[in-house]
Design an enzyme around this catalytic site. Structure first.
Site, PDB file in Angstrom:
ATOM      1  CE1 TYR A   1      -7.118   4.448  -0.942  1.00 60.29           C
ATOM      2  CE2 TYR A   1      -6.872   2.217  -1.771  1.00 60.29           C
ATOM      3  CZ  TYR A   1      -6.956   3.097  -0.713  1.00 60.29           C
ATOM      4  OH  TYR A   1      -6.894   2.627   0.573  1.00 60.29           O
TER       5      TYR A   1
ATOM      6  N   GLY B   1      -6.938   5.315   4.941  1.00 64.38           N
ATOM      7  CA  GLY B   1      -6.457   6.252   3.930  1.00 64.38           C
ATOM      8  C   GLY B   1      -6.901   7.679   4.199  1.00 64.38           C
TER       9      GLY B   1
ATOM     10  CD  GLU C   1     -10.471  -5.407   5.841  1.00 59.24           C
ATOM     11  OE1 GLU C   1      -9.385  -4.816   5.934  1.00 59.24           O
ATOM     12  OE2 GLU C   1     -10.720  -6.228   4.949  1.00 59.24           O
TER      13      GLU C   1
ATOM     14  NE  ARG D   1     -12.819   2.478   5.947  1.00 60.43           N
ATOM     15  CZ  ARG D   1     -11.695   2.153   5.311  1.00 60.43           C
ATOM     16  NH1 ARG D   1     -10.686   3.006   5.233  1.00 60.43           N
ATOM     17  NH2 ARG D   1     -11.569   0.962   4.743  1.00 60.43           N
TER      18      ARG D   1
ATOM     19  CD  GLU E   1      -2.802  -1.159   2.442  1.00 63.15           C
ATOM     20  OE1 GLU E   1      -3.764  -0.371   2.513  1.00 63.15           O
ATOM     21  OE2 GLU E   1      -2.510  -1.951   3.359  1.00 63.15           O
TER      22      GLU E   1
ATOM     23  CB  SER F   1      -5.728  -0.809  -0.212  1.00 65.60           C
ATOM     24  OG  SER F   1      -5.383   0.275   0.625  1.00 65.60           O
TER      25      SER F   1
ATOM     26  CG  ASN G   1      -9.128  -0.591   7.377  1.00 65.89           C
ATOM     27  OD1 ASN G   1      -8.330  -1.208   6.703  1.00 65.89           O
ATOM     28  ND2 ASN G   1     -10.444  -0.721   7.217  1.00 65.89           N
TER      29      ASN G   1
ATOM     30  CG  ASP H   1     -14.196  -1.497   5.634  1.00 63.36           C
ATOM     31  OD1 ASP H   1     -14.538  -0.302   5.670  1.00 63.36           O
ATOM     32  OD2 ASP H   1     -13.059  -1.873   5.306  1.00 63.36           O
TER      33      ASP H   1
END
Length: 319
Positions: free
Chosen positions: A225, A285, A279, A264, A31, A159, A281, A266
């Site tokens: 992205y 990002g 998951e 964050r 990443e 990502s 994070n 998901d």
């Protein structure tokens, strides 16, 4: 929620009181490119906000720079292994340098998708049924036990790198081999059909959920992205009751892993309305396509206020 409900998120620390802040970005993970963009945006915002900040692209000379530069605090915006998995956090702990985000254990745990799922399952928090793949025989067995479609994931990447949706054993074997080039641990999960949500936390408070929409098969790297056709909905479209349920679930899930500072989560919602955690994070990002800044804006924080709030949380957490 009203904007006043998020008033406690704003930093009240004078920029000069943060001292000299090193923004750690880049690194050597898969990443890296995303981290370079995130780090550049964070560094620019901190400097514009009056913080004495400078950047370090984490490479072979990192230890030398870390021990020779004057660093009062570190803003970790490294994504993936080497920055988000507890190793950087442990190094900074040993050197006595305060840093942003979660500590060693939570960072390592969140980076390990399998063990994150095991913690959630132990607490009765719903996460898709899964299997670990180590051979073609495992693929055949997983296909038989879990059914299709399925989604394949490297166990320690972010990502959406190395992920693939599969609808047959042949596709599963191919996706497992491809994911194995990124990680020795590969997971396969039941495919949850329905809307996807992402929910950020900041300084112990859950931010407004975001509903995601993409014409891609799933919310993959390109959708995250690159693409300009990804849809983001705030408000997320859930009823008040279901949104409150999602916010409570996020708080419980993050507390179970030990997430602090920011993060964050998901989540998928199936056709029956049930939420399934994917998951979490610990250093999400911070690019122009990223989700935490969107959620922060919905809570009344612009990008500069967001990075200052993340930095302020590092003062509260470790002094």
């Amino acid at each position: 929620m009203t904007a006043s409900a998020y008033s406690s998120l704003f930093s009240t620390i004078a920029p000069k009181d943060f001292g000299r802040v090193a923004v750690l970005f880049g690194g050597k993970s898969a990443e890296r490119e995303v981290s370079l963009k995130s780090g550049s945006a964070v560094l620019e915002a901190l400097q514009a906000g009056g913080v004495d900040a400078f950047g370090i692209d984490v490479g072979d000379d990192f230890l030398t720079r870390l021990t020779t530069e004057k660093i009062d605090r570190a803003f970790i915006i490294l994504h993936g292994r080497g920055g988000e998995d507890g190793s950087m956090q442990g190094l900074l702990e040993c050197l006595g340098i305060p840093y942003t985000g979660s500590g060693i254990l939570a960072s390592a745990l969140a980076m390990d998708k399998l063990r994150t799922k095991q913690v959630w399952q132990s607490l009765g928090i719903s996460t898709p049924h899964h299997a670990v793949l180590e051979s073609e025989a495992d693929c055949i067995c997983a296909g038989r036990e879990l059914g299709f479609p399925l989604i394949v994931k490297p166990g320690h990447e972010g990502s959406s790198i190395g992920m693939a949706k599969v609808t047959s054993v042949e596709e599963l074997i191919g996706a497992w081999k491809a994911a194995s080039t990124y990680d020795s641990q590969v997971l396969v999960e039941q495919w949850i059909q329905g809307p996807e949500f992402t929910i950020a936390t900041l300084r112990g408070q859950v931010l407004p959920p975001i509903a995601l929409g993409t014409p891609h098969t799933f919310y993959d790297y390109d959708a995250k992205y690159v693409a300009n056709d990804t849809q983001y909905r705030i408000p997320c479209g859930l009823s008040a009751e279901k949104e409150a349920e999602l916010i409570d679930l996020t708080a419980r899930a993050c507390d179970a892993i030990g997430i602090t500072g920011w993060g964050r989560l998901d989540v998928m919602q199936d056709e029956q309305g049930r939420f399934w955690l994917l998951e979490v994070n610990t250093a999400p990002g911070m690019t122009d396509h990223s989700l935490v800044p969107m959620a922060a804006r919905a809570a009344g924080l612009d990008f500069q206020q967001l990075v200052l709030a993340i930095l302020a949380a590092s003062v509260e957490a470790r002094g």
